[in-house]
Design an enzyme around this catalytic site. Structure first.
Site, short mmCIF file in Angstrom:
data_model
loop_
_atom_site.label_atom_id
_atom_site.label_comp_id
_atom_site.label_asym_id
_atom_site.label_seq_id
_atom_site.Cartn_x
_atom_site.Cartn_y
_atom_site.Cartn_z
NE ARG A 118 -13.08 -3.00 6.33
CZ ARG A 118 -12.31 -2.08 6.90
NH1 ARG A 118 -11.41 -2.42 7.80
NH2 ARG A 118 -12.44 -0.81 6.58
CB CYS B 18 -17.13 0.37 13.12
SG CYS B 18 -15.60 1.00 12.44
CE LYS C 15 -3.07 -1.19 3.40
NZ LYS C 15 -4.18 -0.83 4.30
N GLY D 177 -33.89 -2.41 7.20
CA GLY D 177 -33.04 -2.99 6.16
C GLY D 177 -32.53 -4.36 6.55
CD GLU E 22 -12.00 10.25 12.57
OE1 GLU E 22 -11.03 10.90 12.97
OE2 GLU E 22 -13.03 10.77 12.11
N1 LIG Z 1 -13.16 2.20 9.09
C1 LIG Z 1 -13.92 3.03 9.75
O1 LIG Z 1 -14.92 3.49 9.27
C2 LIG Z 1 -13.58 3.44 11.18
C3 LIG Z 1 -14.20 4.56 11.71
C4 LIG Z 1 -13.86 4.97 12.98
C5 LIG Z 1 -12.93 4.25 13.71
N2 LIG Z 1 -12.35 3.14 13.19
C6 LIG Z 1 -11.34 2.42 13.97
O2 LIG Z 1 -10.07 2.83 13.46
C7 LIG Z 1 -9.13 1.73 13.53
C8 LIG Z 1 -8.55 1.46 12.16
O3 LIG Z 1 -9.59 1.04 11.33
P1 LIG Z 1 -9.37 0.96 9.75
O4 LIG Z 1 -10.67 0.61 9.17
O5 LIG Z 1 -8.65 2.16 9.29
O6 LIG Z 1 -8.37 -0.31 9.68
P2 LIG Z 1 -7.51 -0.79 8.43
O7 LIG Z 1 -7.36 -2.25 8.58
O8 LIG Z 1 -8.06 -0.22 7.17
O9 LIG Z 1 -6.09 -0.10 8.65
C9 LIG Z 1 -5.18 -0.47 9.63
C10 LIG Z 1 -3.76 -0.23 9.09
O10 LIG Z 1 -2.82 -0.41 10.15
C11 LIG Z 1 -1.65 -1.00 9.57
N3 LIG Z 1 -0.85 -1.58 10.65
C12 LIG Z 1 -1.13 -2.64 11.43
N4 LIG Z 1 -0.17 -2.82 12.34
C13 LIG Z 1 0.75 -1.86 12.13
C14 LIG Z 1 1.98 -1.52 12.77
N5 LIG Z 1 2.46 -2.21 13.80
N6 LIG Z 1 2.68 -0.46 12.31
C15 LIG Z 1 2.21 0.26 11.26
N7 LIG Z 1 1.05 -0.02 10.63
C16 LIG Z 1 0.33 -1.06 11.06
C17 LIG Z 1 -2.20 -1.99 8.58
O11 LIG Z 1 -1.23 -2.38 7.64
C18 LIG Z 1 -3.36 -1.20 7.97
O12 LIG Z 1 -2.94 -0.47 6.83
C19 LIG Z 1 -9.91 0.58 14.14
O13 LIG Z 1 -9.72 0.58 15.52
C20 LIG Z 1 -11.35 0.91 13.82
O14 LIG Z 1 -12.25 0.32 14.71
C21 LIG Z 1 -12.64 2.73 11.92
#
Ligand SMILES: NC(=O)c1ccc[n+]([C@@H]2O[C@H](COP(=O)([O-])OP(=O)(O)OC[C@H]3O[C@@H](n4cnc5c(N)ncnc54)[C@H](O)[C@@H]3O)[C@@H](O)[C@H]2O)c1
Length: 447
Positions: free
Chosen positions: A329, A262, A36, A255, A153
């Protein structure tokens, strides 16, 4: 300010990085996923979000953002280090914080001056406190001081950029004034209320919000089922509910149940936290339970509609967990497809943006190029995602293409009357039925 985002190519990390760069901070998005990182360095985005590509090009041109897999360098170069790694569901609803622990280890190994660590990942109550102790005991350079803040977030998949740039509130859980002031400075160019609280309350705010939204969805799904049973119409019921200012209309559409990265995992995590703390979490358990019922109910409708048929070709329209994203997801569509596979239905799928599924599902479904093609020779069309193009389908054409003109519209996006006029046997969620089984037999046609 100089900011690093650990997990900086993920959904939240990338949007946070680009958003902060747009607010003129100097951002390094660091991630262990080199594919990525390389992609982003070559202009390839790992996710689709409206406005993200343009904003990224703009901040890249101004040299406000960089992407690297060198976590150490990113930590060393930054004052504020966001952690936005994944916190997936672990065993028994527990949250798996292993990515977070690994990220904290990298930070502890590379701190060279005072650092503010802002945890953006959704983490169980008490995790920020744990992170502070973990960093303290793993710190390599003991002359460095640091603070840990919680900064959950709230962005939504599908409108992530807009949500990040114009949030309704910014939550900061901080145990020191210095840390709170740094976060206020970071966000000073945002026209948004900043709520500063302690770390545990900040962590809890995120879970409370997601659990409340899921509760509304499960609530209205239950009301819709009762409507079906007593021949009331959910559309009319909603019209009457929404105008009550105490209720409003958002997150109140019946729905196929909630999905996405999440809601489910966060409620399960909160249930787990509550159980461990000896709290009564019956309501939260019911919210989850109701969500499973929703898919079972759709399955029952499919089986009921096709009970007398020999051939059972089912077309699923929409794979993403909601419109406007390619994110599948925990998508209700995928959960339904798994059940359809168990029952050996022939499955055809179409989604405007999702063009492949996980390896285990891919061989069991056939992808169509359009909704119209998916309808061809089908015995039952199930709308699972509320994409605009499904709302605009020519129902007469769908009628002629299908072997048996049955539509199950789990998003209530079609008009019951229009479907009836087109000769389709239509089921929505909580909507009245205008046709009966006899009518369907009359209308049955073979393509
Ligand atoms: N997706 C959403 O809509 C959303 C909204 C609010 C909060 N969150 C929260 O935010 C967090 C992240 O969610 P996401 O959807 O962005 O996850 P994601 O899986 O898309 O991204 C996580 C990233 O972290 C990287 N990563 C993992 N371990 C690492 C490390 N040791 N060092 C560096 N990079 C590392 C992965 O390679 C990946 O790119 C979660 O806790 C989720 O619950 C998500």
């Amino acid at each position: 300010m100089n900011v690093a985002i650990i997990g900086g190519t993920g959904y939240v990390g990338l949007v946070t990085g680009v958003g902060l760069a747009a607010h003129n901070h100097q951002v390094i998005c660091a991630d262990i996923n080199e594919t990525k990182i390389n992609g982003l360095n070559n202009g390839i985005l790992p996710i689709y979000e409206e406005g993200l590509s343009d904003l990224l090009s703009e901040v890249k041109a101004r040299k406000k953002i960089h992407f690297t897999s060198n976590i150490s360098a990113a930590v060393e170069a930054s004052d504020i280090i966001f952690v936005s790694v994944g916190t997936p569901e672990g065993k028994n609803g527990e949250t798996d914080i292993s990515q977070l622990v690994r990220a904290l280890k990298s930070i502890a190994n590379n701190m060279n001056t005072y650092k503010l660590i802002a945890i953006k990942s959704t983490v169980p109550v008490g995790t920020n406190e744990m992170a502070r102790k973990f960093l303290q005991s793993n710190l390599k350079n003991h002359s460095c001081s640091f603070d840990v803040v919680s900064n959950p977030e709230f962005l939504r998949v599908g409108s992530a950029v807009q949500d990040f740039l114009s949030p309704e509130r910014i939550i900061v859980g901080a145990d020191s004034k210095k840390a709170a002031d740094m976060m206020k400075k970071l966000y000073s160019s945002f026209d948004t209320p900043i709520i500063v609280t302690d770390t545990k309350s900040a962590e809890m705010i995120k879970y409370a919000c997601n659990s409340y939204l899921a509760t509304r969805i499960s609530f209205i799904n239950e009301i819709a089922e009762i409507c079906e049973k007593v021949n009331a119409d959910i559309h009319a019921v909603l019209d009457g509910m929404k105008l009550d200012k105490r209720i409003g209309g958002l997150y109140l559409s019946p729905g196929p149940g909630f999905g996405g990265p999440c809601l489910s995992k966060d409620i399960k995590s909160l249930i787990n936290t509550g159980v461990k703390a000896n709290a009564n979490v019956n309501l939260l358990k019911s919210v989850m339970g109701r969500n499973d019922v929703q898919i079972m109910n759709i399955m029952h409708t499919v089986e009921h509609e096709l009970a007398e048929m020999d051939a059972k070709k089912v077309s699923v329209l929409g794979l993403s967990f909601k419109a406007g994203t390619n994110d599948t997801r925990n998508s209700p569509a995928i959960r339904l497809i798994e059940k359809l596979i168990e029952k050996n239905y022939e499955i055809v799928v179409y989604d405007p943006v999702v063009k492949q599924l996980e390896d285990v599902l891919n061989p069991q479904v056939t992808f169509s190029k359009s909704a119209d093609e998916a309808a061809k020779g089908s015995d039952c069309l199930i709308i699972m995602t509320e994409w605009d193009e499904f709302k605009k389908m020519d129902l007469k054409s769908v009628y002629y293409r299908m072997r048996t003109p049955v539509i199950i519209d789990t998003r209530n996006i079609l008009s019951v009357e229009e479907a009836f006029k087109a000769g389709i046997r239509y089921s929505g969620i909580g909507t009245r039925k205008l046709q009966n089984k006899e009518t369907m037999k009359v209308y049955r046609n073979i393509v």
